[in-house]
Scaffold this motif. Structure first.
Motif, PDB file in Angstrom:
ATOM      1  N   ASN A  86       0.885  -1.166   0.000  1.00 45.96           N
ATOM      2  CA  ASN A  86       0.000   0.000   0.000  1.00 45.96           C
ATOM      3  C   ASN A  86       0.919   1.210   0.000  1.00 45.96           C
ATOM      4  OD1 ASN A  86      -1.929   1.948   0.266  1.00 45.96           O
ATOM      5  ND2 ASN A  86      -2.868   1.107   2.101  1.00 45.96           N
ATOM      6  N   LEU A  87       1.412   1.527  -1.189  1.00 45.89           N
ATOM      7  CA  LEU A  87       2.497   2.498  -1.356  1.00 45.89           C
ATOM      8  C   LEU A  87       1.952   3.891  -1.577  1.00 45.89           C
ATOM      9  CD1 LEU A  87       5.617   2.821  -1.712  1.00 45.89           C
ATOM     10  CD2 LEU A  87       5.208   2.582  -4.176  1.00 45.89           C
ATOM     11  N   LYS A  88       2.551   4.852  -0.870  1.00 42.35           N
ATOM     12  CA  LYS A  88       2.186   6.257  -1.015  1.00 42.35           C
ATOM     13  C   LYS A  88       3.458   7.073  -1.203  1.00 42.35           C
ATOM     14  CE  LYS A  88      -1.817   5.792   2.055  1.00 42.35           C
ATOM     15  NZ  LYS A  88      -2.486   6.291   3.276  1.00 42.35           N
ATOM     16  N   ALA A  89       3.465   7.932  -2.225  1.00 42.22           N
ATOM     17  CA  ALA A  89       4.598   8.827  -2.468  1.00 42.22           C
ATOM     18  C   ALA A  89       4.054  10.221  -2.729  1.00 42.22           C
ATOM     19  CB  ALA A  89       5.423   8.340  -3.653  1.00 42.22           C
ATOM     20  N   ASN A  90       4.644  11.206  -2.077  1.00 47.03           N
ATOM     21  CA  ASN A  90       4.160  12.593  -2.178  1.00 47.03           C
ATOM     22  C   ASN A  90       5.324  13.540  -2.418  1.00 47.03           C
ATOM     23  OD1 ASN A  90       1.311  11.992  -1.195  1.00 47.03           O
ATOM     24  ND2 ASN A  90       2.492  11.344   0.586  1.00 47.03           N
ATOM     25  N   LEU A  91       5.066  14.541  -3.225  1.00 41.77           N
ATOM     26  CA  LEU A  91       6.029  15.612  -3.467  1.00 41.77           C
ATOM     27  C   LEU A  91       5.256  16.923  -3.482  1.00 41.77           C
ATOM     28  CD1 LEU A  91       9.033  16.189  -4.172  1.00 41.77           C
ATOM     29  CD2 LEU A  91       8.349  16.137  -6.589  1.00 41.77           C
ATOM     30  N   TRP A  92       5.781  17.933  -2.801  1.00 45.95           N
ATOM     31  CA  TRP A  92       5.066  19.196  -2.713  1.00 45.95           C
ATOM     32  C   TRP A  92       6.040  20.363  -2.613  1.00 45.95           C
ATOM     33  CZ3 TRP A  92       6.140  22.033   1.653  1.00 45.95           C
ATOM     34  CH2 TRP A  92       6.695  21.324   2.735  1.00 45.95           C
ATOM     35  N   GLY A  93       5.537  21.523  -2.969  1.00 43.89           N
ATOM     36  CA  GLY A  93       6.332  22.735  -2.858  1.00 43.89           C
ATOM     37  C   GLY A  93       5.432  23.937  -2.645  1.00 43.89           C
ATOM     38  N   THR A  94       5.900  24.894  -1.836  1.00 41.16           N
ATOM     39  CA  THR A  94       5.113  26.104  -1.534  1.00 41.16           C
ATOM     40  C   THR A  94       5.995  27.339  -1.679  1.00 41.16           C
ATOM     41  OG1 THR A  94       3.624  24.978   0.013  1.00 41.16           O
ATOM     42  CG2 THR A  94       3.829  27.366   0.221  1.00 41.16           C
ATOM     43  N   LYS A  95       5.496  28.291  -2.436  1.00 38.93           N
ATOM     44  CA  LYS A  95       6.136  29.605  -2.518  1.00 38.93           C
ATOM     45  C   LYS A  95       5.230  30.591  -1.819  1.00 38.93           C
ATOM     46  CE  LYS A  95       8.146  32.917  -5.777  1.00 38.93           C
ATOM     47  NZ  LYS A  95       8.388  33.241  -7.216  1.00 38.93           N
TER      48      LYS A  95
ATOM     49  N   TRP B  80      10.497  29.709   0.282  1.00 39.03           N
ATOM     50  CA  TRP B  80      10.318  28.564  -0.600  1.00 39.03           C
ATOM     51  C   TRP B  80      10.521  27.313   0.257  1.00 39.03           C
ATOM     52  CZ3 TRP B  80       8.365  26.087  -4.415  1.00 39.03           C
ATOM     53  CH2 TRP B  80       8.919  24.927  -4.904  1.00 39.03           C
ATOM     54  N   THR B  81       9.463  26.526   0.368  1.00 43.32           N
ATOM     55  CA  THR B  81       9.509  25.303   1.158  1.00 43.32           C
ATOM     56  C   THR B  81       9.062  24.144   0.279  1.00 43.32           C
ATOM     57  OG1 THR B  81       8.870  26.584   3.121  1.00 43.32           O
ATOM     58  CG2 THR B  81       8.766  24.191   3.298  1.00 43.32           C
ATOM     59  N   TRP B  82       9.833  23.077   0.298  1.00 43.02           N
ATOM     60  CA  TRP B  82       9.417  21.908  -0.472  1.00 43.02           C
ATOM     61  C   TRP B  82       9.800  20.639   0.294  1.00 43.02           C
ATOM     62  CZ3 TRP B  82      12.546  18.007  -2.487  1.00 43.02           C
ATOM     63  CH2 TRP B  82      13.923  18.239  -2.454  1.00 43.02           C
ATOM     64  N   GLY B  83       9.126  19.563  -0.051  1.00 41.82           N
ATOM     65  CA  GLY B  83       9.404  18.311   0.629  1.00 41.82           C
ATOM     66  C   GLY B  83       8.806  17.132  -0.108  1.00 41.82           C
ATOM     67  N   GLY B  84       9.163  15.987   0.365  1.00 46.68           N
ATOM     68  CA  GLY B  84       8.650  14.752  -0.211  1.00 46.68           C
ATOM     69  C   GLY B  84       8.689  13.637   0.809  1.00 46.68           C
ATOM     70  N   ASP B  85       7.869  12.632   0.602  1.00 50.50           N
ATOM     71  CA  ASP B  85       7.870  11.479   1.495  1.00 50.50           C
ATOM     72  C   ASP B  85       7.380  10.256   0.729  1.00 50.50           C
ATOM     73  OD1 ASP B  85       4.792  11.020   2.195  1.00 50.50           O
ATOM     74  OD2 ASP B  85       5.171  13.169   2.277  1.00 50.50           O
ATOM     75  N   ILE B  86       7.787   9.113   1.202  1.00 52.37           N
ATOM     76  CA  ILE B  86       7.356   7.843   0.635  1.00 52.37           C
ATOM     77  C   ILE B  86       7.141   6.858   1.777  1.00 52.37           C
ATOM     78  CG2 ILE B  86       9.742   7.072   0.275  1.00 52.37           C
ATOM     79  CD1 ILE B  86       8.690   5.570  -2.211  1.00 52.37           C
ATOM     80  N   SER B  87       6.074   6.078   1.694  1.00 50.30           N
ATOM     81  CA  SER B  87       5.785   5.105   2.750  1.00 50.30           C
ATOM     82  C   SER B  87       5.075   3.904   2.149  1.00 50.30           C
ATOM     83  CB  SER B  87       4.920   5.738   3.853  1.00 50.30           C
ATOM     84  OG  SER B  87       3.636   6.061   3.340  1.00 50.30           O
ATOM     85  N   ASN B  88       5.126   2.813   2.868  1.00 49.50           N
ATOM     86  CA  ASN B  88       4.418   1.604   2.460  1.00 49.50           C
ATOM     87  C   ASN B  88       3.854   0.918   3.699  1.00 49.50           C
ATOM     88  OD1 ASN B  88       3.591  -0.392   0.456  1.00 49.50           O
ATOM     89  ND2 ASN B  88       4.978  -1.761   1.556  1.00 49.50           N
ATOM     90  N   ARG B  89       2.674   0.333   3.526  1.00 51.52           N
ATOM     91  CA  ARG B  89       2.048  -0.419   4.607  1.00 51.52           C
ATOM     92  C   ARG B  89       1.948  -1.882   4.197  1.00 51.52           C
ATOM     93  NH1 ARG B  89      -4.122   0.394   7.000  1.00 51.52           N
ATOM     94  NH2 ARG B  89      -3.943  -1.110   8.711  1.00 51.52           N
TER      95      ARG B  89
ATOM     96  N   SER C 149      11.210  10.720   4.716  1.00 46.24           N
ATOM     97  CA  SER C 149      10.743  12.051   4.318  1.00 46.24           C
ATOM     98  C   SER C 149      11.912  13.021   4.274  1.00 46.24           C
ATOM     99  CB  SER C 149       9.677  12.573   5.287  1.00 46.24           C
ATOM    100  OG  SER C 149      10.218  12.727   6.586  1.00 46.24           O
ATOM    101  N   TYR C 150      11.698  14.130   3.534  1.00 49.69           N
ATOM    102  CA  TYR C 150      12.709  15.184   3.431  1.00 49.69           C
ATOM    103  C   TYR C 150      11.986  16.514   3.272  1.00 49.69           C
ATOM    104  CZ  TYR C 150      16.512  18.088   1.661  1.00 49.69           C
ATOM    105  OH  TYR C 150      17.436  19.085   1.492  1.00 49.69           O
ATOM    106  N   LYS C 151      12.485  17.547   3.941  1.00 49.61           N
ATOM    107  CA  LYS C 151      11.914  18.890   3.825  1.00 49.61           C
ATOM    108  C   LYS C 151      13.021  19.930   3.835  1.00 49.61           C
ATOM    109  CE  LYS C 151       9.917  21.103   7.275  1.00 49.61           C
ATOM    110  NZ  LYS C 151       8.965  21.539   8.320  1.00 49.61           N
ATOM    111  N   GLU C 152      12.859  20.948   2.999  1.00 51.79           N
ATOM    112  CA  GLU C 152      13.830  22.036   2.943  1.00 51.79           C
ATOM    113  C   GLU C 152      13.099  23.373   2.974  1.00 51.79           C
ATOM    114  OE1 GLU C 152      17.347  23.750  -0.025  1.00 51.79           O
ATOM    115  OE2 GLU C 152      16.838  21.610  -0.026  1.00 51.79           O
ATOM    116  N   GLU C 153      13.585  24.275   3.822  1.00 54.51           N
ATOM    117  CA  GLU C 153      13.032  25.622   3.946  1.00 54.51           C
ATOM    118  C   GLU C 153      14.091  26.643   3.570  1.00 54.51           C
ATOM    119  OE1 GLU C 153      10.614  25.890   7.857  1.00 54.51           O
ATOM    120  OE2 GLU C 153      12.074  24.278   8.164  1.00 54.51           O
ATOM    121  N   ASP C 154      13.674  27.655   2.837  1.00 56.69           N
ATOM    122  CA  ASP C 154      14.582  28.729   2.427  1.00 56.69           C
ATOM    123  C   ASP C 154      13.838  30.051   2.583  1.00 56.69           C
ATOM    124  OD1 ASP C 154      15.955  30.710   0.725  1.00 56.69           O
ATOM    125  OD2 ASP C 154      17.180  29.021   0.078  1.00 56.69           O
TER     126      ASP C 154
END
Length: 908
Positions: free
Chosen positions: A502-511, A536-545, A562-567
Motif C-alpha cells: 500500500n504504497l504512497k509517495a508525495n512531493l510538494w512545494g510552496t512559494k 520557498w519550502t518543499w518536501g517529499g515522502d514515501i511510505s508503504n504499509r 521524508s525530506y523537507k527544505e526551507e529557504d
C-alpha cells in the motif's frame, strides 16, 4: 454513476483497523521477519462472524454489516428508503446475518468476491444500457468493508486523536479560520484576531517552531511573523470553504515531525461535489454576514487617559494643578443593525468523477470589514481611584521611580475597547483557487496533481502596539498581504490482492510571500512600500504499509522516509528600505526515516511501537555579521539529529472497549526561526534539540442500545503527561559588553492533564461533549527552579492555554430530516499557569502576558434542505453578545460580538 467500482481488500484485522494504532516498535518488525509467515492477502472469509448491529434504518444496518464482514456494499438508496431492520446480534455466517437484516424488506442480495449487491426482485431496480454497453444504475450507495466513519474514528483509535468534519466547519466556522478548532479538547489556535486570517495551532500548551506539524493535503505553507516585543506569530493559511475535514493527532507519531502533534487538513475531492449516480457536479455557495464596518484610516478606538502627577514628596497645595483627562471618539461606535448585511462571501466548485479520472476546480472569495466587539462583559470603562502613588519606570529594578497622582484614572476593562466598538485593523479580503486532477490506472495505481492558491489582504498591526490597557488601536492605512502558491503530486499503489503493498509517495512545494507595512519608512522609499520575506519550502515522502499473518499473530507495518527544505530571505526592497528590521536569511533541511508496527498475537491484545531517526541542517546567510566573543550573529551552523522511539499496548477485553497506554521519546531540533539570526535575536549554537517524553493513557467505549433499542453512545477518555527535556526557550541575556535576546535551553517544561470526548445519538438527535483539564503546566529554568509560570521574554508567555474548557454541541433533525437545528455552548476558563521569573532575567517582562477572563460563548444554527439542489443555512455566533478576549493572543484585543450569517448552497 457507473457500476464499475474497484473492490477494496479486506484489512488484516477488523480490531486492528478499529484501533487505528498509533505507533509500533522496530524490534517487533525485526522479530517478525524471522518467524514463519503466511504472507498472503487477507481475503478469506471466516465461517462465522460476531455481529452486534442495532435496530435502525435498513441502509445504515447494511453499511454496518458490510463494515463488519469486510465487504463492499452496492445498492440503490431508494430501495432501502423508509425501511428499518431488526437487530442482529451473535455469532453466525454472513448469509444468516443478511437473511435477518433483509427479512420483510422484499429485497435479496448476491455476493461476488468482496462485493455485496442488494437487489429488488419486484423489478424496481431499473438500469439503463449505455451505447457502449456499460450498465448504469440509478442512484446507488457504495461503502467499503472495514471502513469507519471519519467522525467516529477517534472513538475506535487507541491514541489521542480528534476529527473536525466539513459539516462542523461549516456550522461553526467563526470569524476567522482559527475558530474552527473550538470544541476540540486540548487544541486551540493562537492569534485568532490579529493573525491576518491564519491559524497557529496549539496542542496541550505547545505551539510554534514546528512543534505542531500542520499540513494541507500533505503540504506546508507556514511562516513566522515578527510582532515587535510581543514575540512572533506562527501562521498557516487555509480557506475553510475548501476544507473537507481535519485529522488531529495529539502527541508524537513515528511518521510525523510534530513533537506536540499533527494537524492534517484535507481539501475537498470530486466525490464531495459529484452526486451519487452523476458524472459531473457543481456547487455554488453565497452568503453574507453582519456586525462589521468599513475601515477608516486614522480612526482611534478606546480611551486616551492622561494622568498628571509629580515625583518626590507630597505637596497637597499643588494637587489642584494636576488634573487628569480622558478623551474618546465616536467614530468607532458605529455598529450596524443586527441583520444588516455588511460582509459577504461566495464560492464555486466544479467536478467530474469518472471510472478512471477525477477533476476538480474551485474558486472562493470573502470580504469583511472591521468587526465589532460584544456589549456584555468587561469592556473598557473609566474609574477615578483618587490620590495614589504609582510606579512609572524601572519597576522591576532596585530603584524604581514612583509618582504621586492626586487623581488617578484607570481603565477598568479587559481591553481598551468600549462595548460594541469597532475593533480596528480586523478587516480581511481573501481569494482562493483549488485545482485537482486524478488518474486511476489498473491494479490500484493512481496519480494526483493539485494546486492551491491563496491571496489575502488583511488588517493587522504589530502586537506590541496593543499589549496594555493604556494603548489605543489606530486604523492603519496599509494591509498585510499574503500570497501563497502550493503544488502537490501524489502517487498511490494499492493492489487488490496484495496486502504487502500500500504504497504512497508525495512531493510538494510552496512559494509564500508576505508583505507588511513598515514602522519607519525612509524618505526615498515608495509611499506604499511593504517589507517582508520570500519563502520557498518543499518536501517529499514515501511510505508503504504491509499486513501479514504468521503462526504467532498478525502484523501491520508502516515504514517510510521524508525530506523537507526551507529557504527564507528578505526581499531586496526590504534590505534597502527597511533596515531597522533585519529579517531572517537562511536555510534549514531535515531528513527522516521511520518504521512502526502493530503486532496482534490474540484478538484482545495489540502491541505497537516505532522508531524514527531525523537529522537537521541549517545555515545562516545573514549579510549582517557581528563579531563578538559571546555572540553568534549571521554565521551560525546547526547539525543535529537522533532517534525517537515509541511503544504502546492496547487491550480490548470485550466488544466496544479499548484500554491503551502509549509512550514516546521524541526529538525536535531548532526550527529555522531558532537557528537563523534576526533583529534583536542572536543564535545560540550551544542550544540542543528538545526531547519530549510523552505518556498517554486512555480508554474508548462504544455502546449500542444504551438507553433505547436504537441509540449509540461513544466515550473517549485520556490522561497525558509530557516532560519536554531541554525545552527551547528565549531569554534576555547580558553578555560581557552588551545585552540581547537569545535562544537557549531551559531544564524542561511539563504539561499534564485530562481530556474527554463523548457522543450520543438517537434517531435525529445528537449530543457531543468535549472537555479538557490541565493538571500541570510548568517551566523549569533549572532543575531546582520549577514553577507554574511562563518565563519572561520567552515566546511561550502567551502559549499557556486555559485551565479547562467545556464544549457541548446539540443537534436535532426535523421535518423528515429536511431541517437541522442546533447549537454549541463553550466555556473557557482562566489561564492554566501564571507568569513570572523576573529575577531569572534581571529585567522587565519583555513580552507582556495577555490577560483574559473566563467567558461563555453560545452559537446556534439552522439548516434547511429545500430540495435535492438547494440548502439554506443561518447561524448566529456569540448569541449573548459577550465581550471577551481570546486565549493565546499577542494583543489585548476583543473577539467579535453577536454576528448573524446566512447562506444558500446549490448542488447540481
Amino acid at each position: 454513476m457507473q457500476a464499475i467500482i474497484k473492490a477494496k481488500k479486506r484489512s488484516l484485522s477488523q480490531h486492528a483497523q478499529k484501533a487505528g494504532l498509533l505507533a509500533s516498535v522496530a524490534f517487533i518488525a525485526v522479530l517478525g521477519t524471522g518467524l514463519p509467515m503466511i504472507a498472503h492477502a487477507q481475503t478469506t472469509v471466516s465461517q462465522t462472524i460476531s455481529f452486534n448491529i442495532r435496530a435502525q434504518n435498513l441502509g445504515s444496518a447494511l453499511a454496518g454489516f458490510a463494515d463488519r464482514a469486510g465487504l463492499k456494499l452496492l445498492m440503490r438508496s431508494d430501495m432501502v428508503s423508509g425501511k428499518t431492520s431488526p437487530a442482529v446480534q451473535g455469532t453466525m455466517t454472513r448469509e444468516q446475518a443478511l437473511g435477518r437484516l433483509l427479512s420483510g424488506s422484499g429485497l435479496n442480495y448476491s455476493i461476488q468476491g468482496t462485493t455485496l449487491t442488494i437487489h429488488d426482485p419486484a423489478g424496481n431496480a431499473q438500469s439503463v444500457v449505455a451505447p457502449d454497453g456499460t450498465v448504469t444504475l440509478n442512484t446507488i450507495t457504495v461503502t467499503n468493508g472495514g471502513s469507519i466513519a471519519a467522525a467516529e474514528a477517534p472513538y475506535h483509535t487507541a491514541a489521542p486523536t480528534s476529527y473536525i468534519s466539513e459539516q462542523t466547519i461549516e456550522r461553526f466556522r467563526g470569524a476567522s479560520p482559527a475558530d474552527i478548532f473550538r470544541g476540540t479538547p486540548g487544541v486551540m489556535s493562537g492569534e485568532a484576531r490579529n493573525g491576518a486570517g491564519a491559524i497557529d495551532v496549539n496542542i496541550r500548551g505547545m505551539q510554534g517552531m514546528g512543534r505542531v506539524a500542520t499540513t494541507i493535503d500533505g503540504a506546508e505553507n507556514a511562516i513566522n511573523v515578527y510582532q515587535g516585543y510581543q514575540g512572533i506569530s506562527n501562521r498557516t493559511f487555509v480557506d475553510p470553504d475548501f476544507l473537507g475535514g481535519i485529522d488531529i493527532q495529539k502527541g508524537s507519531d513515528a511518521a510525523s515531525s510534530g513533537i506536540a502533534g499533527t494537524v492534517a487538513m484535507r481539501t475537498i475531492e470530486a466525490g464531495d461535489i459529484v452526486k451519487e449516480g452523476n458524472r459531473f457536479g457543481l456547487r455554488v455557495k453565497g452568503g453574507f454576514g453582519t456586525n462589521s464596518s468599513k475601515p477608516e484610516e486614522g480612526n482611534v478606538a478606546g480611551y486616551e487617559i492622561i494622568n498628571s502627577g509629580y515625583p518626590g514628596d507630597l505637596q497637597p497645595e499643588f494637587d489642584h494643578l494636576y488634573v487628569p483627562s480622558v478623551k474618546s471618539s465616536d467614530d468607532t461606535m458605529n455598529r450596524p443593525a443586527f441583520l444588516k448585511a455588511t460582509n459577504g462571501s461566495g464560492s464555486i466548485v466544479a467536478a467530474m468523477q469518472d471510472e478512471n479520472i477525477e477533476l476538480l476546480a474551485g474558486y472562493a472569495y470573502r470580504e469583511r470589514g472591521n468587526y465589532h466587539a460584544g456589549k456584555n462583559g468587561p469592556a473598557a470603562g473609566i474609574a477615578n481611584l483618587g490620590g495614589m502613588s504609582v510606579c512609572r519606570f524601572l519597576c522591576n529594578l532596585p530603584n524604581p521611580e514612583y509618582r504621586w497622582y492626586p487623581q488617578y484614572i484607570e481603565n477598568t476593562g479587559l481591553a481598551n475597547y468600549r462595548p460594541g466598538e469597532q475593533v480596528l485593523n480586523t478587516q480581511m479580503a481573501t481569494k482562493s483557487l483549488l485545482l485537482k486532477g486524478k488518474v486511476m490506472f489498473g491494479d490500484g495505481h493512481s496519480i494526483q496533481l493539485g494546486y492551491t492558491g491563496f491571496e489575502s489582504k488583511a488588517g493587522t498591526f504589530k502586537a506590541n502596539a496593543l499589549s496594555t490597557l493604556g494603548q489605543q488601536a489606530r486604523q492603519q492605512r496599509l494591509t498585510t498581504d499574503i500570497e501563497a502558491h502550493t503544488g502537490t503530486f501524489k502517487y498511490r499503489w494499492d493492489p487488490e490482492e496484495n496486502d504487502l503493498i500500500n504504497l504512497k509517495a508525495n512531493l510538494w512545494g510552496t512559494k509564500l510571500k508576505q508583505r507588511n507595512p513598515t514602522d519607519w519608512l525612509p524618505a526615498n522609499a515608495p509611499v506604499d512600500f511593504k517589507s517582508g520575506p520570500d519563502l520557498w519550502t518543499w518536501g517529499g515522502d514515501i511510505s508503504n504499509r504491509s499486513q501479514f499473518t504468521t503462526a504467532y499473530g498478525d502484523f501491520d507495518m508502516t515504514y517510510g522516509a521524508s525530506y523537507k527544505e526551507e529557504d527564507t530571505k528578505p526581499t531586496e526592497g526590504t534590505r534597502k528600505w527597511d533596515t531597522f528590521l533585519d529579517l531572517r536569511d537562511g536555510t534549514r533541511k531535515e531528513a527522516a526515516a521511520y518504521i512502526k508496527t502493530a503486532y496482534k498475537p490474540v484478538d484482545w491484545l495489540t502491541v505497537n511501537g516505532g522508531l524514527r531517526y531525523s537529522h537537521m541542517w541549517s545555515r545562516d546567510r545573514s549579510r549582517t555579521k557581528y563579531v563578538h566573543p559571546d555572540m553568534v550573529y549571521g554565521k551560525a551552523r546547526f547539525k543535529q539529529g537522533g532517534f525517537s522511539p515509541s511503544l504502546g499496548v492496547t487491550v480490548e477485553p470485550f466488544d466496544g472497549a479499548q484500554f491503551y497506554t502509549n509512550y514516546s521519546s521524541t526529538l525536535r531540533a531548532p526550527s529555522i526561526m531558532e537557528a537563523v539570526s534576526a533583529f534583536n535575536m542572536t543564535v545560540n549554537e550551544d542550544a540542543k534539540a528538545e526531547r519530549s517524553n510523552n505518556w498517554e493513557i486512555g480508554a474508548n467505549f462504544i455502546q449500542d442500545d444504551l438507553i433505547t433499542g436504537t441509540d449509540r453512545a461513544m466515550l473517549k477518555l485520556g490522561y497525558f503527561n509530557w516532560d519536554v527535556k531541554d525545552y527551547i526557550a528565549r531569554e534576555f541575556h547580558r553578555y560581557a559588553n552588551s545585552a540581547n535576546v537569545r535562544i537557549f535551553n531551559i531544564d524542561r517544561a511539563r504539561f499534564s492533564g485530562l481530556e474527554m470526548s463523548a457522543n450520543y445519538a438517537l434517531g435525529g438527535f445528537e449530543a457531543t461533549l468535549a472537555a479538557n483539564y490541565y493538571l500541570n503546566v510548568e517551566f523549569c529554568r533549572t532543575a531546582e527552579t520549577c514553577e507554574n509560570k511562563s518565563l519572561y521574554a520567552d515566546y511561550a508567555t502567551n502559549h499557556v492555554p486555559p485551565k479547562y474548557g467545556i464544549d457541548l454541541t446539540l443537534t436535532q433533525k426535523l421535518l423528515d430530516d429536511a431541517l437541522t437545528v442546533g447549537g454549541r455552548i463553550s466555556y473557557t476558563a482562566s489561564r492554566a499557569s501564571g507568569h513570572g521569573d523576573v529575577t531569572g532575567q534581571g529585567m522587565s517582562q519583555f513580552i507582556t502576558m495577555i490577560n483574559w477572563q473566563p467567558y461563555t460563548l453560545i452559537d446556534v444554527f439552522a439548516e434547511y434542505k429545500i430540495n435535492d439542489t438547494y440548502t439554506a443555512s443561518v447561524r448566529v455566533e456569540n448569541l449573548t453578545d459577550r465581550f471577551y478576549v481570546d486565549p493565546l493572543s499577542l494583543a489585548q484585543q476583543p473577539g467579535p460580538g453577536r454576528t448573524f450569517y446566512a447562506s444558500l448552497t446549490a448542488n447540481f
